[in-house]
Design a protein around this motif. Structure first.
Motif, mmCIF file in Angstrom:
data_model
loop_
_atom_site.group_PDB
_atom_site.id
_atom_site.type_symbol
_atom_site.label_atom_id
_atom_site.label_comp_id
_atom_site.label_asym_id
_atom_site.label_seq_id
_atom_site.Cartn_x
_atom_site.Cartn_y
_atom_site.Cartn_z
ATOM 1 N N SER A 1 -5.660 1.053 2.903
ATOM 2 C CA SER A 1 -6.830 1.911 3.123
ATOM 3 C C SER A 1 -6.962 2.287 4.598
ATOM 4 C CB SER A 1 -8.106 1.216 2.622
ATOM 5 O OG SER A 1 -7.976 0.896 1.265
ATOM 6 N N SER A 2 -5.902 2.844 5.120
ATOM 7 C CA SER A 2 -5.803 3.111 6.558
ATOM 8 C C SER A 2 -5.249 4.504 6.822
ATOM 9 C CB SER A 2 -4.869 2.082 7.223
ATOM 10 O OG SER A 2 -5.347 0.762 7.087
ATOM 11 N N VAL A 3 -5.334 4.895 8.089
ATOM 12 C CA VAL A 3 -4.544 6.005 8.612
ATOM 13 C C VAL A 3 -3.461 5.392 9.481
ATOM 14 C CG1 VAL A 3 -4.534 8.141 9.936
ATOM 15 C CG2 VAL A 3 -6.571 7.493 8.655
ATOM 16 N N VAL A 4 -2.199 5.720 9.181
ATOM 17 C CA VAL A 4 -1.071 5.163 9.922
ATOM 18 C C VAL A 4 -0.319 6.315 10.579
ATOM 19 C CG1 VAL A 4 1.007 3.745 9.808
ATOM 20 C CG2 VAL A 4 -0.889 3.301 8.224
ATOM 21 N N ALA A 5 -0.102 6.210 11.889
ATOM 22 C CA ALA A 5 0.668 7.209 12.628
ATOM 23 C C ALA A 5 2.079 6.689 12.833
ATOM 24 C CB ALA A 5 0.007 7.506 13.968
ATOM 25 N N VAL B 1 -11.146 0.539 5.455
ATOM 26 C CA VAL B 1 -11.768 -0.529 4.652
ATOM 27 C C VAL B 1 -10.912 -1.776 4.801
ATOM 28 C CG1 VAL B 1 -12.520 -1.304 2.372
ATOM 29 C CG2 VAL B 1 -12.690 1.121 2.970
ATOM 30 N N HIS B 2 -11.524 -2.881 5.189
ATOM 31 C CA HIS B 2 -10.807 -4.145 5.323
ATOM 32 C C HIS B 2 -10.739 -4.843 3.963
ATOM 33 C CE1 HIS B 2 -11.401 -3.233 9.453
ATOM 34 N NE2 HIS B 2 -12.623 -3.711 9.562
ATOM 35 N N HIS B 3 -9.548 -5.377 3.656
ATOM 36 C CA HIS B 3 -9.344 -6.110 2.400
ATOM 37 C C HIS B 3 -10.070 -5.399 1.255
ATOM 38 C CE1 HIS B 3 -7.954 -9.513 0.112
ATOM 39 N NE2 HIS B 3 -9.159 -9.764 -0.349
ATOM 40 N N ASP B 4 -9.584 -4.222 0.948
ATOM 41 C CA ASP B 4 -10.227 -3.309 -0.006
ATOM 42 C C ASP B 4 -10.187 -3.887 -1.423
ATOM 43 O OD1 ASP B 4 -11.146 -1.193 -1.493
ATOM 44 O OD2 ASP B 4 -9.674 0.252 -0.756
ATOM 45 N N LEU B 5 -11.385 -4.109 -1.993
ATOM 46 C CA LEU B 5 -11.521 -4.608 -3.367
ATOM 47 C C LEU B 5 -12.142 -3.560 -4.288
ATOM 48 C CD1 LEU B 5 -12.972 -8.140 -2.487
ATOM 49 C CD2 LEU B 5 -10.568 -7.526 -2.911
ATOM 50 N N TRP B 6 -12.240 -2.315 -3.829
ATOM 51 C CA TRP B 6 -13.001 -1.291 -4.537
ATOM 52 C C TRP B 6 -12.179 -0.039 -4.851
ATOM 53 C CZ3 TRP B 6 -14.348 -3.847 -0.067
ATOM 54 C CH2 TRP B 6 -15.393 -4.765 -0.168
ATOM 55 N N ASP B 7 -10.898 -0.023 -4.507
ATOM 56 C CA ASP B 7 -10.073 1.181 -4.643
ATOM 57 C C ASP B 7 -10.610 2.297 -3.752
ATOM 58 O OD1 ASP B 7 -8.032 2.815 -5.532
ATOM 59 O OD2 ASP B 7 -9.040 3.383 -7.391
ATOM 60 N N PHE B 8 -11.053 1.943 -2.562
ATOM 61 C CA PHE B 8 -11.606 2.909 -1.604
ATOM 62 C C PHE B 8 -10.490 3.442 -0.688
ATOM 63 C CE2 PHE B 8 -16.253 1.200 -1.578
ATOM 64 C CZ PHE B 8 -16.588 2.091 -2.588
ATOM 65 N N ASP B 9 -9.534 4.124 -1.287
ATOM 66 C CA ASP B 9 -8.413 4.655 -0.513
ATOM 67 C C ASP B 9 -8.870 5.637 0.561
ATOM 68 O OD1 ASP B 9 -7.007 3.315 -2.472
ATOM 69 O OD2 ASP B 9 -6.457 5.124 -3.570
ATOM 70 N N ALA B 10 -8.027 5.781 1.583
ATOM 71 C CA ALA B 10 -8.153 6.930 2.480
ATOM 72 C C ALA B 10 -7.520 8.108 1.745
ATOM 73 C CB ALA B 10 -7.433 6.664 3.792
ATOM 74 N N THR B 11 -8.328 9.089 1.370
ATOM 75 C CA THR B 11 -7.883 10.073 0.387
ATOM 76 C C THR B 11 -7.576 11.453 0.943
ATOM 77 O OG1 THR B 11 -10.235 10.311 -0.091
ATOM 78 C CG2 THR B 11 -8.911 9.093 -1.682
ATOM 79 N N GLY B 12 -8.209 11.854 2.027
ATOM 80 C CA GLY B 12 -8.020 13.211 2.501
ATOM 81 C C GLY B 12 -6.745 13.361 3.312
ATOM 82 N N PRO C 1 0.834 -1.207 0.000
ATOM 83 C CA PRO C 1 0.000 0.000 0.000
ATOM 84 C C PRO C 1 0.869 1.258 0.000
ATOM 85 C CG PRO C 1 -0.845 -1.591 1.583
ATOM 86 C CD PRO C 1 0.469 -2.123 1.104
ATOM 87 N N ASN C 2 0.449 2.249 -0.749
ATOM 88 C CA ASN C 2 1.244 3.463 -0.908
ATOM 89 C C ASN C 2 0.495 4.676 -0.363
ATOM 90 O OD1 ASN C 2 -0.621 3.118 -3.070
ATOM 91 N ND2 ASN C 2 0.367 4.783 -4.156
ATOM 92 N N VAL C 3 1.188 5.795 -0.272
ATOM 93 C CA VAL C 3 0.610 7.064 0.185
ATOM 94 C C VAL C 3 0.757 8.063 -0.957
ATOM 95 C CG1 VAL C 3 0.731 8.921 1.882
ATOM 96 C CG2 VAL C 3 1.166 6.563 2.586
ATOM 97 N N TRP C 4 -0.331 8.303 -1.663
ATOM 98 C CA TRP C 4 -0.270 9.169 -2.841
ATOM 99 C C TRP C 4 -0.914 10.535 -2.599
ATOM 100 C CZ3 TRP C 4 -4.930 10.680 -5.109
ATOM 101 C CH2 TRP C 4 -6.071 9.941 -4.736
ATOM 102 N N PRO D 1 -2.336 8.750 5.099
ATOM 103 C CA PRO D 1 -3.503 8.064 4.532
ATOM 104 C C PRO D 1 -3.044 7.129 3.413
ATOM 105 C CG PRO D 1 -3.375 10.329 3.723
ATOM 106 C CD PRO D 1 -2.128 10.073 4.500
ATOM 107 N N THR D 2 -3.369 5.861 3.499
ATOM 108 C CA THR D 2 -2.841 4.886 2.547
ATOM 109 C C THR D 2 -3.897 4.460 1.521
ATOM 110 O OG1 THR D 2 -3.424 2.911 3.828
ATOM 111 C CG2 THR D 2 -1.333 3.986 4.345
ATOM 112 N N GLY D 3 -3.392 3.993 0.404
ATOM 113 C CA GLY D 3 -4.222 3.307 -0.572
ATOM 114 C C GLY D 3 -4.149 1.813 -0.326
ATOM 115 N N ASN D 4 -4.528 1.045 -1.348
ATOM 116 C CA ASN D 4 -4.444 -0.412 -1.185
ATOM 117 C C ASN D 4 -3.396 -0.978 -2.132
ATOM 118 O OD1 ASN D 4 -6.086 0.304 -3.329
ATOM 119 N ND2 ASN D 4 -7.280 -1.554 -3.258
#
Length: 793
Positions: A445-449, A464-475, A405-408, A423-426
């Motif tokens: 799809s998390s917030v990591v401190a 989002v657990h086991h994200d299959l929808w591209d539902f990244d944490a975006t903000g 997972p990356n942080v874009w 905020p991470t993607g998947n």
């Protein structure tokens, strides 16, 4: 009874009206029969039969044909009110076209009969319908669906206060600060005088994006420090302008961008004379070379340090001002890795994530987060989501763990707590997770401190657990202190996501501040896939994630609404977390959101957080890799997606009518104010009109405020203003942030996806509002405009 001799032209008109009505009936019978067979509404097939009879009778110049159309109108009105009540836009879609057709037929009746009484009655009915049609058309120019919660607004007024003009006068970070607030205490421009705001100066980058040459978009939010404004372009130039005149001071061109995804959403600013040394606490920083510098990410994966005064590379940073971010990343194919958002400057560290190309294949570049010394460019620490043993350089010759997972999007920093929030993607590819590792799933799809000193995780929360929808944490995480009634303070973090949910957490621990419930969600049956049995639902107000129904389907006319209903009923839909499968399914919100990378802004004097959204669903299905047509799958977004290395690709399209209009009813985008203390909506308004867009991509040219999809950040000020330009029409707008009332707007040369900023000039004492208008995705019109506004002398 028919008229004796309506004339050749009259007979031709009657025949034309009858044929059009007959064709409409045939369309409704065919589509309505299909819809009814799918288990949908029977309205269309019944209306189609009546329209067919009406059309045939009119062609034969029978008065009964007009009466039959009247039956259709009454039937439509009854059905519409039963299905959607008094909601304006759903009624408009259902009734406007039939009422306009009935009006024309009423005026055609004199050609069908010689009875004067009937003629006069039909003209009267036609006039009445005309009044109704015109009234509905005029009403469509007034915003609909506005929410204003007076109780929430009243409670907000009692919140803690901040003195006007008491904070910073500059805009030194992407969000104004490292806490994601996008707030300024500057208060010279107010809801009362904003109407007098005028263009003070306009500058041009000279690098307007060419729409058909690569995937390039201007999305830059400028920075401002002292007497300089800094702007980066999609084509890897960094430019400094004088803040009072817009005159160019210097320009640096990095060159060597990429052709797959060209963006520069922002840059970082560092001042060695005032920054704290968090890498080696207590040790002084060497400020002898380029003490004030800018960190400029390039499209080909480099980080360049630029002297803020001269525009020259900072010689003591990396290799003559450049750090190659591809070092330690293993194989990086051209266009597969770059920075899409501003680097985070935290003390003397410059922290970068990275955007990887979505959905092309497995084994893509790592999602590692790295912190470099802002003075020397030396790597201080690295956090590899796939390998907790990595603390700096990769432990393997192949580089950091690939495909993690990356942080874009933008990151935040709390200096007092010593934490950086990500905020991470998947893990890519996005839509099949059967081969993801437990480490991939843990942080997606998390917030990591992270601890800013060493990059070690302190806590994480998964949206989002086991994200299959591209539902990244975006903000960009909003770090906000909630003052409680008992006088205590809760240091909170608000994270907005593509699901339209916002999670309010204690930023010390990651524990929920607003309750979060794990709810059971639908389970899929795709071979080789696994599914999370539950998903976390936030108790904060959801934005743009309502559950769709057939009656929620919309269209500019009943004809395209029918096709949207057929699409809906022929697809599987089980709510937000409808699992992908081999059959067509609907995803709403879609992979764009919900809430995308623009994130939120906040006014701490009212506790109000401002959220803009876009409401574009998808319909899609998974496809066995062997069944994807040869040569397809070059897109990472819509159409065929190969996902090389996995057993399945996908076929994805926007959930839109044949006219290119979203299938669900308006609004398609809103601005919402949420009280962070009471956790309720204070107000919500549709934003954006169809002036510069419309069906089939053709601008309507009318300021109908349907509320269009939004993309880009907002700006809140202490004076009670909210500025926003990320709409699909070409305007910068200002709203009263307490009520949502639009109080000012200025026409832009092209659209904007950029964030407004504000600052005060020490030289002139003026408060400026600045926006970068380079264009928006829905329109081919592009520009290179930096526009500054100020009050008259």
């Amino acid at each position: 009874m028919t008229t004796d001799n309506p004339g050749k032209l009259g007979r031709l008109w009657v025949r034309l009206v009858g044929i059009v009505t007959t064709l409409a009936g045939l369309y409704f019978i065919g589509g309505g029969g299909w819809l009814a067979w799918l288990g949908g509404s029977w309205y269309f097939i019944i209306a189609g039969i009546l329209l067919l009879l009406s059309g045939v009778l009119i062609v034969r110049r029978k008065l009964a044909g007009a009466a039959m159309f009247g039956v259709v109108l009454v039937w439509t009105a009854v059905w519409s009110l039963w299905e959607v009540g008094l909601q304006f836009w759903p009624l408009f879609s259902r009734l406007f076209a039939p009422a306009a057709g009935a009006m024309l037929i009423a005026f055609t009746v004199p050609l069908l009969t010689s009875e004067r009484k009937t003629r006069r009655l039909s003209v009267g009915v036609g006039a009445l319908l005309a009044v109704g049609v015109v009234t509905a058309f005029i009403s469509s120019f007034q915003p609909k669906g506005i929410i204003r919660n007076e109780d929430v607004q009243a409670s907000s007024d009692k919140a803690h206060d901040i003195a006007p003009n008491s904070g910073r006068k500059d805009w030194p970070a992407w969000a104004g600060d490292t806490k994601g607030s996008r707030f300024s205490t500057l208060s010279d421009i107010t809801p009362e005088n904003v109407k007098d705001l005028k263009v003070a100066w306009t500058a041009h980058t000279g690098e307007a994006v060419v729409p058909d040459k690569g995937d390039a978009e201007d999305q830059n939010t400028p920075l401002q420090v002292g007497d300089s404004l800094f702007v980066c372009t999609a084509y890897t130039s960094l430019i400094s302008y004088d803040i009072d005149s817009g005159k160019e001071k210097w320009r640096y061109t990095a060159g060597r961008g990429n052709s797959t995804y060209q963006r520069c959403r922002g840059i970082g600013y560092f001042d060695a004379t005032s920054a704290k040394n968090v890498a080696e606490p207590g040790q002084p920083l060497d400020a002898s070379v380029s003490p004030q510098r800018l960190f400029f990410p390039t499209g080909d994966g480099r980080l360049v340090a630029i002297d803020a005064h001269t525009g020259k590379p900072a010689a003591n940073f990396g290799d003559n001002g450049v750090v190659d971010l591809k070092v330690g990343m293993g194989e990086v194919k051209p266009g597969y890795y770059q920075q899409s958002s501003a680097p985070l400057v935290a003390g003397n560290l410059v922290i970068v994530g990275g955007r990887v190309i979505d959905n092309f294949e497995t084994n893509e570049p790592p999602g590692v987060i790295r912190a470099f010394d802002a003075v020397t460019g030396k790597l201080v620490w690295a956090w590899d989501p796939g390998n907790p043993n990595v603390t700096r350089e990769p432990l393997s010759p192949e580089g950091y763990t690939r495909g993690t997972p990356n942080v874009w999007v933008g990151m935040s920093y709390d200096q007092a707590l010593g934490m950086v929030y990500l905020p991470t993607g998947n893990a890519t590819p996005d839509f099949f997770g059967g081969e993801r590792t437990p480490e991939d799933d843990k942080y997606s799809s998390s917030v990591v401190a992270l601890n800013v000193n060493n990059g070690r995780p302190v806590w994480h929360f998964q949206t989002v657990h086991h994200d299959l929808w591209d539902f990244d944490a975006t903000g960009t995480p909003l770090l906000y202190d909630i003052k409680n009634d008992d006088g205590s303070v809760t240091p909170a973090l608000a994270e907005s996501t593509k699901t339209g949910m916002t999670y309010l957490l204690d930023r010390r621990t990651g524990k929920p501040v607003a309750p979060i419930e794990e709810r059971p969600v639908p389970q899929g049956n795709l071979p080789g896939e696994r599914y999370s049995p539950t998903q976390p639902y936030s108790s904060m107000p959801g934005i743009g994630n309502e559950t769709l129904t057939e009656s929620a389907m919309w269209g500019a006319t009943p004809f395209d609404q029918l096709m949207c209903r057929i699409r809906f009923k022929s697809s599987r839909y089980e709510g937000i977390f409808t699992p992908p499968g081999l059959d067509m399914a609907i995803q709403y919100p879609g992979s764009l959101g919900g809430i995308n990378w623009g994130g939120v802004s906040v006014d701490p004097t009212t506790n109000l957080m401002f959220v803009n959204d876009l409401r574009l669903g998808l319909y899609y299905k998974m496809v066995a890799a062997k069944d994807i047509p040869p040569g397809q799958g070059t897109s990472e977004g819509m159409g065929w997606i190969v996902q090389k290395g996995l057993p399945f690709g996908s076929l994805r399209e926007r959930l839109m009518s044949p006219l290119g209009v979203p299938c669900q009813a308006p609004p398609f985008g809103t601005m919402t104010a949420i009280d962070l203390k009471t956790r309720k909506i204070a107000w919500q308004i549709p934003v954006g009109t169809v002036q510069d867009t419309g069906p089939l991509g053709i601008p309507v040219g009318l300021q109908m405020p349907l509320g269009m999809p939004t993309l880009g950040p907002s700006l809140a000020t202490r004076s009670g203003l909210l500025f926003f330009a990320g709409t699909q029409d070409f305007y910068l707008r200002a709203f009263n942030s307490h009520t949502g009332e639009e109080v000012w707007k200025s026409r832009l040369p092209v659209g904007s996806q950029s964030g407004p900023i504000t600052y005060r000039s020490e030289k002139t004492g003026k408060q400026y509002v600045v926006i970068f208008a380079g264009g928006s995705p829905h329109s081919p019109q592009r520009g290179d405009n930096i526009i500054a506004y100020a009050l008259p002398e």
